[in-house]
Design a protein around this motif. Structure first.
Motif, PDB file in Angstrom:
ATOM      1  N   MET A   1       0.845  -1.196   0.000  1.00  0.00           N
ATOM      2  CA  MET A   1       0.000   0.000   0.000  1.00  0.00           C
ATOM      3  C   MET A   1       0.884   1.250   0.000  1.00  0.00           C
ATOM      4  O   MET A   1       1.829   1.347   0.773  1.00  0.00           O
ATOM      5  CB  MET A   1      -0.909  -0.001   1.241  1.00  0.00           C
ATOM      6  N   GLU A   2       0.562   2.213  -0.876  1.00  0.00           N
ATOM      7  CA  GLU A   2       1.381   3.414  -0.991  1.00  0.00           C
ATOM      8  C   GLU A   2       1.218   4.290   0.250  1.00  0.00           C
ATOM      9  O   GLU A   2       0.110   4.535   0.726  1.00  0.00           O
ATOM     10  CB  GLU A   2       0.972   4.201  -2.230  1.00  0.00           C
ATOM     11  N   GLN A   3       2.318   4.757   0.778  1.00  0.00           N
ATOM     12  CA  GLN A   3       2.289   5.603   1.959  1.00  0.00           C
ATOM     13  C   GLN A   3       1.980   7.047   1.562  1.00  0.00           C
ATOM     14  O   GLN A   3       2.515   7.579   0.599  1.00  0.00           O
ATOM     15  CB  GLN A   3       3.638   5.546   2.687  1.00  0.00           C
ATOM     16  N   VAL A   4       1.066   7.671   2.342  1.00  0.00           N
ATOM     17  CA  VAL A   4       0.712   9.066   2.092  1.00  0.00           C
ATOM     18  C   VAL A   4       1.809   9.956   2.647  1.00  0.00           C
ATOM     19  O   VAL A   4       2.205   9.824   3.800  1.00  0.00           O
ATOM     20  CB  VAL A   4      -0.642   9.416   2.755  1.00  0.00           C
ATOM     21  N   MET A   5       2.316  10.856   1.825  1.00  0.00           N
ATOM     22  CA  MET A   5       3.359  11.773   2.258  1.00  0.00           C
ATOM     23  C   MET A   5       2.735  12.988   2.927  1.00  0.00           C
ATOM     24  O   MET A   5       2.097  13.807   2.272  1.00  0.00           O
ATOM     25  CB  MET A   5       4.205  12.210   1.054  1.00  0.00           C
ATOM     26  N   GLU A   6       2.863  13.059   4.242  1.00  0.00           N
ATOM     27  CA  GLU A   6       2.310  14.187   4.981  1.00  0.00           C
ATOM     28  C   GLU A   6       3.192  15.416   4.805  1.00  0.00           C
ATOM     29  O   GLU A   6       4.396  15.317   4.555  1.00  0.00           O
ATOM     30  CB  GLU A   6       2.240  13.826   6.481  1.00  0.00           C
ATOM     31  N   TYR A   7       2.583  16.588   4.935  1.00  0.00           N
ATOM     32  CA  TYR A   7       3.356  17.828   4.907  1.00  0.00           C
ATOM     33  C   TYR A   7       4.184  17.944   6.181  1.00  0.00           C
ATOM     34  O   TYR A   7       3.721  17.601   7.275  1.00  0.00           O
ATOM     35  CB  TYR A   7       2.427  19.038   4.796  1.00  0.00           C
ATOM     36  N   THR A   8       5.401  18.437   6.047  1.00  0.00           N
ATOM     37  CA  THR A   8       6.242  18.680   7.217  1.00  0.00           C
ATOM     38  C   THR A   8       5.760  19.959   7.911  1.00  0.00           C
ATOM     39  O   THR A   8       4.977  20.739   7.357  1.00  0.00           O
ATOM     40  CB  THR A   8       7.707  18.863   6.810  1.00  0.00           C
ATOM     41  N   THR A   9       6.249  20.187   9.124  1.00  0.00           N
ATOM     42  CA  THR A   9       5.894  21.409   9.856  1.00  0.00           C
ATOM     43  C   THR A   9       6.307  22.649   9.076  1.00  0.00           C
ATOM     44  O   THR A   9       5.569  23.634   9.001  1.00  0.00           O
ATOM     45  CB  THR A   9       6.571  21.422  11.242  1.00  0.00           C
ATOM     46  N   GLU A  10       7.487  22.583   8.458  1.00  0.00           N
ATOM     47  CA  GLU A  10       7.960  23.712   7.664  1.00  0.00           C
ATOM     48  C   GLU A  10       7.041  23.970   6.474  1.00  0.00           C
ATOM     49  O   GLU A  10       6.712  25.127   6.162  1.00  0.00           O
ATOM     50  CB  GLU A  10       9.382  23.447   7.167  1.00  0.00           C
ATOM     51  N   GLU A  11       6.609  22.894   5.811  1.00  0.00           N
ATOM     52  CA  GLU A  11       5.708  23.046   4.667  1.00  0.00           C
ATOM     53  C   GLU A  11       4.353  23.587   5.104  1.00  0.00           C
ATOM     54  O   GLU A  11       3.757  24.431   4.431  1.00  0.00           O
ATOM     55  CB  GLU A  11       5.543  21.702   3.956  1.00  0.00           C
TER      56      GLU A  11
END
Length: 309
Positions: A1-11
């Protein structure tokens, strides 16, 4: 299953910074109205505005889907240096001038020309840069009920009560503003019920609010057909919006010259100076569709970025 790339705190902070810029440019009078216009709870917006992204339990205030939606709304890009810069093409300048006139004089207009020449970009840019200017993409809400809800959300109204109440609240609010204008992009997508509502919107706001349609050939064809067949509402709408279309793109050989010059202006506005690169972009984008040009420009920008690292 493809992992969802969460936004970093900086982003996330970059997204909120862009959101705050949008807020500063917004014509909506309160944070609460602005929050509603972008689909956020006003309490959540207040926390985001103050740099808090999680609740006391450490859980994110927004789902990943909502972060993506807000990022799309503010135009966030992982490659911030690739942000799109507006070129003052003839299309952009004419639409801006007509919108200014319609807003200042609470009148109407229709700009109807071929697809892919930057009509929507001009409409959005005007709404972002001018007080009491509101942009609606009618393609998102072609039916009467959807149009009312879209108008209400754009004006920052909670969608409570009947549709009739909501519509009249929008009308009243627009009447309280100084020289408002509603920009109706993709107006050719509106269905019959929404066209009749647009006629009513004009009648309610005559001399109190500017109204401006943007569309491609589909809008002209739908309007002309409606008038010719005497469909209910079309003749009145066409008359109320000036009874004519503004069109800029010439026919025949002159069209090619016009589009090439406009395309070059747009490419150069993005900071691309290499003449060979510009020539390649214009060759690949032979039809000079601005969406295709944007894709080709971004390819060149990404290549330049990678080569510089």
């Amino acid at each position: 299953m493809e992992q969802v790339m969460e936004y970093t705190t900086e982003e996330k902070q970059q997204i909120i910074d862009l959101l705050q810029y949008k807020r500063e440019q917004s014509s909506l009078g309160s944070d609460a109205k602005f929050a509603v216009s972008i689909g956020l709870n006003k309490g959540v917006y207040s926390q985001l505005k103050n740099g808090r992204y999680t609740n006391k339990g450490g859980k994110s205030l927004l789902s990943h889907q909502n972060w993506v939606r807000i990022a799309r709304f503010v135009g966030y890009s992982h490659h911030s240096e690739l942000s799109w810069k507006t070129a003052r093409t003839q299309v952009f300048s004419v639409i801006s001038a007509q919108l200014t006139f319609c807003q200042q004089h609470s009148t109407t207009g229709i700009f109807c020309d071929i697809a892919g020449i930057g009509k929507s970009h001009a409409g959005k840019a005007y709404a972002e840069q001018n007080t009491n200017a509101f942009y609606l993409n009618c393609g998102e809400a072609p039916k009467k009920s959807g149009f009312i809800k879209l108008l209400a959300r754009t004006l920052g109204f909670e969608q409570a009560g009947s549709l009739e109440q909501l519509f009249m609240d929008c009308v009243y609010y627009l009447k309280t503003l100084t020289n408002p204008i509603v920009i109706l992009d993709e107006a050719g997508d509106l269905e019959q019920s929404a066209v009749l509502l647009l006629k009513r919107l004009y009648n309610e706001l005559e001399f109190a609010c500017g109204l401006y349609m943007l569309g491609a050939e589909g809008l002209r064809k739908k309007m002309d057909t409606g008038v010719r067949l005497r469909k209910n509402g079309y003749e009145e709408i066409f008359s109320r919006f000036g009874g004519k279309y503004t069109r800029l793109i010439p026919e025949g050989h002159e069209r090619l010259k016009f589009m090439r010059a406009m395309a070059r202006d747009i490419v150069e506005a993005q900071g691309i100076k290499n003449q060979e690169a510009i020539k390649n972009i214009l060759t690949i984008s032979a039809g000079f569709d601005m969406r295709r040009i944007r894709k080709e420009v971004m390819k060149v920008q990404l290549e330049e970025r990678l080569n510089s690292n």
